[in-house]
Design a protein around this motif. Structure first.
Motif, short mmCIF file in Angstrom:
data_model
loop_
_atom_site.label_atom_id
_atom_site.label_comp_id
_atom_site.label_asym_id
_atom_site.label_seq_id
_atom_site.Cartn_x
_atom_site.Cartn_y
_atom_site.Cartn_z
N MET A 18 13.13 -102.82 -19.89
CA MET A 18 13.13 -103.06 -21.33
C MET A 18 13.88 -104.34 -21.70
O MET A 18 13.41 -105.16 -22.49
CB MET A 18 13.74 -101.86 -22.08
CG MET A 18 12.91 -100.61 -22.04
SD MET A 18 11.26 -100.84 -22.72
CE MET A 18 11.58 -100.72 -24.46
N ASN A 37 23.48 -109.14 -16.79
CA ASN A 37 23.23 -107.84 -16.17
C ASN A 37 24.42 -107.52 -15.27
O ASN A 37 24.99 -108.41 -14.64
CB ASN A 37 21.94 -107.89 -15.34
CG ASN A 37 21.48 -106.49 -14.95
OD1 ASN A 37 20.94 -105.76 -15.79
ND2 ASN A 37 21.69 -106.11 -13.71
N ARG A 38 24.78 -106.22 -15.23
CA ARG A 38 25.94 -105.81 -14.40
C ARG A 38 25.80 -106.34 -12.98
O ARG A 38 26.72 -106.93 -12.43
CB ARG A 38 26.04 -104.28 -14.40
CG ARG A 38 27.15 -103.74 -13.56
CD ARG A 38 27.18 -102.23 -13.60
NE ARG A 38 25.93 -101.62 -13.12
CZ ARG A 38 25.74 -100.32 -13.00
NH1 ARG A 38 26.69 -99.48 -13.36
NH2 ARG A 38 24.59 -99.85 -12.55
N THR A 39 24.64 -106.17 -12.39
CA THR A 39 24.39 -106.72 -11.06
C THR A 39 23.89 -108.15 -11.24
O THR A 39 22.77 -108.38 -11.71
CB THR A 39 23.33 -105.85 -10.33
OG1 THR A 39 23.76 -104.50 -10.37
CG2 THR A 39 23.12 -106.29 -8.90
N ASN A 114 17.38 -95.46 -25.68
CA ASN A 114 17.03 -94.16 -26.25
C ASN A 114 18.27 -93.29 -26.35
O ASN A 114 18.35 -92.22 -25.74
CB ASN A 114 15.99 -93.47 -25.35
CG ASN A 114 14.59 -93.85 -25.72
OD1 ASN A 114 14.33 -94.31 -26.84
ND2 ASN A 114 13.67 -93.67 -24.80
P1 NBP Z 1 17.32 -98.11 -17.40
O1 NBP Z 1 17.45 -97.02 -18.38
O2 NBP Z 1 16.69 -97.83 -16.09
O3 NBP Z 1 18.79 -98.71 -17.12
C1 NBP Z 1 18.98 -99.74 -16.18
C2 NBP Z 1 19.87 -100.84 -16.74
O4 NBP Z 1 21.14 -100.30 -17.14
C3 NBP Z 1 20.18 -101.88 -15.67
O5 NBP Z 1 20.23 -103.15 -16.28
C4 NBP Z 1 21.55 -101.44 -15.18
O6 NBP Z 1 22.29 -102.47 -14.57
C5 NBP Z 1 22.17 -101.04 -16.48
N1 NBP Z 1 23.39 -100.23 -16.34
C6 NBP Z 1 23.55 -98.98 -15.89
BR1 NBP Z 1 22.24 -97.94 -15.18
N2 NBP Z 1 24.81 -98.54 -15.96
C7 NBP Z 1 25.49 -99.59 -16.47
C8 NBP Z 1 26.85 -99.77 -16.76
N3 NBP Z 1 27.74 -98.79 -16.59
N4 NBP Z 1 27.23 -100.97 -17.25
C9 NBP Z 1 26.33 -101.95 -17.43
N5 NBP Z 1 25.00 -101.82 -17.19
C10 NBP Z 1 24.60 -100.66 -16.71
O7 NBP Z 1 16.59 -99.38 -18.06
P2 NBP Z 1 15.26 -99.43 -18.94
O8 NBP Z 1 14.18 -98.58 -18.39
O9 NBP Z 1 15.03 -100.89 -19.15
O10 NBP Z 1 15.70 -98.78 -20.33
C11 NBP Z 1 16.76 -99.29 -21.11
C12 NBP Z 1 16.95 -98.39 -22.31
O11 NBP Z 1 15.74 -98.41 -23.10
C13 NBP Z 1 17.19 -96.92 -21.96
O12 NBP Z 1 18.03 -96.35 -22.91
C14 NBP Z 1 15.82 -96.31 -22.06
O13 NBP Z 1 15.86 -94.93 -22.34
C15 NBP Z 1 15.25 -97.08 -23.25
N6 NBP Z 1 13.80 -97.15 -23.31
C16 NBP Z 1 13.07 -97.31 -22.19
C17 NBP Z 1 11.68 -97.39 -22.28
C18 NBP Z 1 10.85 -97.62 -21.04
O14 NBP Z 1 9.61 -97.62 -21.18
N7 NBP Z 1 11.45 -97.85 -19.87
C19 NBP Z 1 11.05 -97.33 -23.52
C20 NBP Z 1 11.84 -97.21 -24.66
C21 NBP Z 1 13.21 -97.13 -24.54
P3 NBP Z 1 22.23 -102.67 -12.97
O15 NBP Z 1 21.03 -103.56 -12.72
O16 NBP Z 1 23.49 -103.34 -12.64
O17 NBP Z 1 22.09 -101.32 -12.34
#
Ligand code: NBP
Length: 516
Positions: A18, A37-39, A114
């Motif tokens: 997203m 991004n954290r990573t 979300n």
């Molecule tokens: P994810 O929900 O899979 O989260 C991954 C991201 O969160 C990565 O950038 C990760 O960084 C980061 N992260 C985490 Br996990 N823990 C963290 C922390 N403690 N500190 C900093 N960063 C952290 O990503 P997504 O699917 O892109 O969804 C993002 C949001 O949007 C969610 O709330 C999701 O429910 C919502 N959403 C998703 C969709 C969809 O279709 N996917 C649709 C609508 C809404 P890293 O790379 O360092 O692990």
């Protein structure tokens, strides 16, 4: 961070599906986006994959940041930061890290994930004085985030004024004449003109609440389409491709929607490995991430009869009991001893066409009920949580970008424009007339499914909702008597003012007394 880069207009934290797509969308609209991004390797890869040429001559671009301090320094003040990380504790981790890294109290942090709306209410309060916490629903998945999502912002109204130009520019756009989404965006070439699919929803958790209900409706919408498929498959013996063709036709009429469009596409898709229809090789065990369950829980808490939405959540739960269902299918008989249900009597020719038309009508009527329930839930919530929703506007911003986008939403917008305080969508003249005309097919399909042993929890619950809502006297009078009998819970009388309560001395002389 690139020190030569101009200060960024907006920051984005969390570059998974997203976040990266929303960052590209924002840059496409001429903004410089600080990306973190954290990573850190994720940031580097993302920015190197998206050089300035991607954004054409829009003037937008990405500013990579490897530390939060660098990220904060890269942003124009007061800052606007969007967080798209995993919903839950990660959002607080990011907020606290931003505060530690030097954020100012007038900087806005928008949680676009979300998140549970009660968390957003809590965070908005908790972070006051340290940052302005703002919640925004973002719907439309990966493609929506990239080329125009539906955005449901909730929080401080002054913060919204600052955020509004960005939100309006990156959201999906709808053609004001047709009410249909404008879908001609491509990288570096955003859509111009059209009505933006975003509007201020309300304070604190209002935006995330409305996004949650959107997802609840999405659960119901998907389940209803699946039930229509199951009936056509079981009762008419149609192949997935044939059903896909029917759905493509339906998608040109009243049922025109993104979900109908993708379902038709899915049903025509073969499995790359076996050549069978892909739907036949996908395990029938549904997953879920929680927003449907939250909607159902909230409906139960508020005693709002959002039965079709709730049934859709239960249907996913039932599907996940795959191993048990396989065993039960060999033990439990359906009608006429057909294990697991199903009918041997398949309509064909004109009868087949007629049957397909009844399934269309059932789907249309049940869908109206699912939406009526979602809006009824929001109506109860605004009283309970002290919000003031504009339902016409909510339907309007769902017409493009989001997963439930549909032609039908234009009709809901018009219904609430005609009567902003409409008690229930079913009472709107347009929807009332449409159900009146189509309900016979709906009833036939539900009866057929029950007699054939085909599970249609959403079709049936929607019909029960409709029939209950239009029934002047429900047997709750008897229920109240039972409650008074065993628990002295009292009852109201039809011939007295509402609010006066009575108790009958069931175990004594059966006299009645008014209770205070
Ligand atoms: P994810 O929900 O899979 O989260 C991954 C991201 O969160 C990565 O950038 C990760 O960084 C980061 N992260 C985490 Br996990 N823990 C963290 C922390 N403690 N500190 C900093 N960063 C952290 O990503 P997504 O699917 O892109 O969804 C993002 C949001 O949007 C969610 O709330 C999701 O429910 C919502 N959403 C998703 C969709 C969809 O279709 N996917 C649709 C609508 C809404 P890293 O790379 O360092 O692990």
């Amino acid at each position: 961070m690139n020190n030569d880069a101009p200060p960024a207009d907006v920051g984005l934290i969390g570059l998974a599906v997203m976040g990266r797509n929303l960052a590209l969308n924002i840059a496409d609209h001429g903004y410089q986006v600080a990306a973190y991004n954290r990573t850190a390797s994720v940031t580097d890869e993302f920015v190197s994959d998206n050089p300035p040429e991607v954004f054409g001559d829009t003037g937008g671009g990405l500013v990579p940041c490897s530390t939060l301090e660098g990220f904060i320094a890269a942003l124009k003040t007061p800052r606007i930061i969007i967080v798209l990380v995993k919903a839950g504790p990660a959002v607080d981790t990011v907020c606290n890290a931003l505060i530690d890294a030097g954020l100012s109290p007038d900087d806005i942090v928008i949680d676009g994930g979300n998140s549970l709306w009660t968390d957003t209410i809590r965070r908005e309060k908790d972070y006051r004085g340290r940052l302005i916490f703002f919640g925004s629903g973002v719907s439309g998945g990966e493609v929506g985030a990239r080329f125009g999502p539906s955005l449901m912002p909730g929080g401080d109204e002054n913060a919204w004024t600052r955020l509004k130009p960005i939100w309006e520019s990156i959201s999906a756009k709808v053609d004001p004449d047709t009410g249909k989404p404008m879908e001609n965006a491509s990288p570096g070439k955003p859509v111009s003109g059209g009505e933006p699919c975003t509007t201020y929803i309300g304070p604190n958790g209002a935006g995330h609440y409305v996004k949650m209900v959107h997802n609840g409706i999405e659960y119901a919408d998907m389940q209803l389409i699946c039930e229509a498929y199951q009936i056509l498959r079981t009762s008419c013996g149609m192949t997935p491709v044939e059903i896909g063709d029917v759905f493509s036709t339906w998608n040109e009429g009243d049922l025109d929607s993104y979900l109908m469009e993708i379902t038709a596409d899915i049903l025509k898709q073969g499995d790359p490995t076996t050549g069978k229809p892909i739907v036949d090789v996908i395990l029938d065990a549904a997953g879920m991430k929680g927003t449907g369950t939250w909607t159902a829980i909230n409906a139960l808490n508020l005693a709002v009869p959002a039965a079709t939405i709730t049934e859709a959540v239960f249907a996913r739960g039932m599907s996940a009991l795959k191993d048990e269902r396989v065993k039960a299918s060999k033990i439990l008989a359906g009608p006429e001893g057909i294990p697991g249900g199903g009918s041997n009597d398949q309509p064909s020719g004109d009868a087949g066409e007629q049957f397909i038309a009844t399934v269309h009508d059932a789907l249309y009527c049940a869908k109206i009920c699912a939406y009526a329930q979602g809006f009824q839930l929001m109506s109860a919530a605004q009283v309970e949580y002290d919000w003031k929703f504009n339902f016409g506007e909510i339907a309007r911003i769902w017409r493009g970008g989001c997963i439930i986008r549909a032609r039908f939403l234009q009709k809901i917008t018009e219904a609430y424009q005609r009567a902003p305080n409409l008690d229930n969508l079913l009472l709107d003249d347009y929807f009332r007339a449409r159900i009146e005309a189509a309900q016979s097919g709906w009833r036939q399909v539900v009866a057929h499914a029950a007699l054939s042993g085909i599970p249609t929890p959403a079709f049936a619950s929607a019909l029960a909702y409709y029939d209950s809502y239009r029934t002047e006297t429900l047997p709750a009078n008897l229920l109240q008597a039972m409650r008074d009998f065993f628990g002295a819970h009292t009852y109201e009388r039809v011939d007295e003012e509402r609010g006066k309560v009575f108790h009958l001395d069931w175990s004594g002389d059966r006299s009645e007394a008014e209770m205070s």
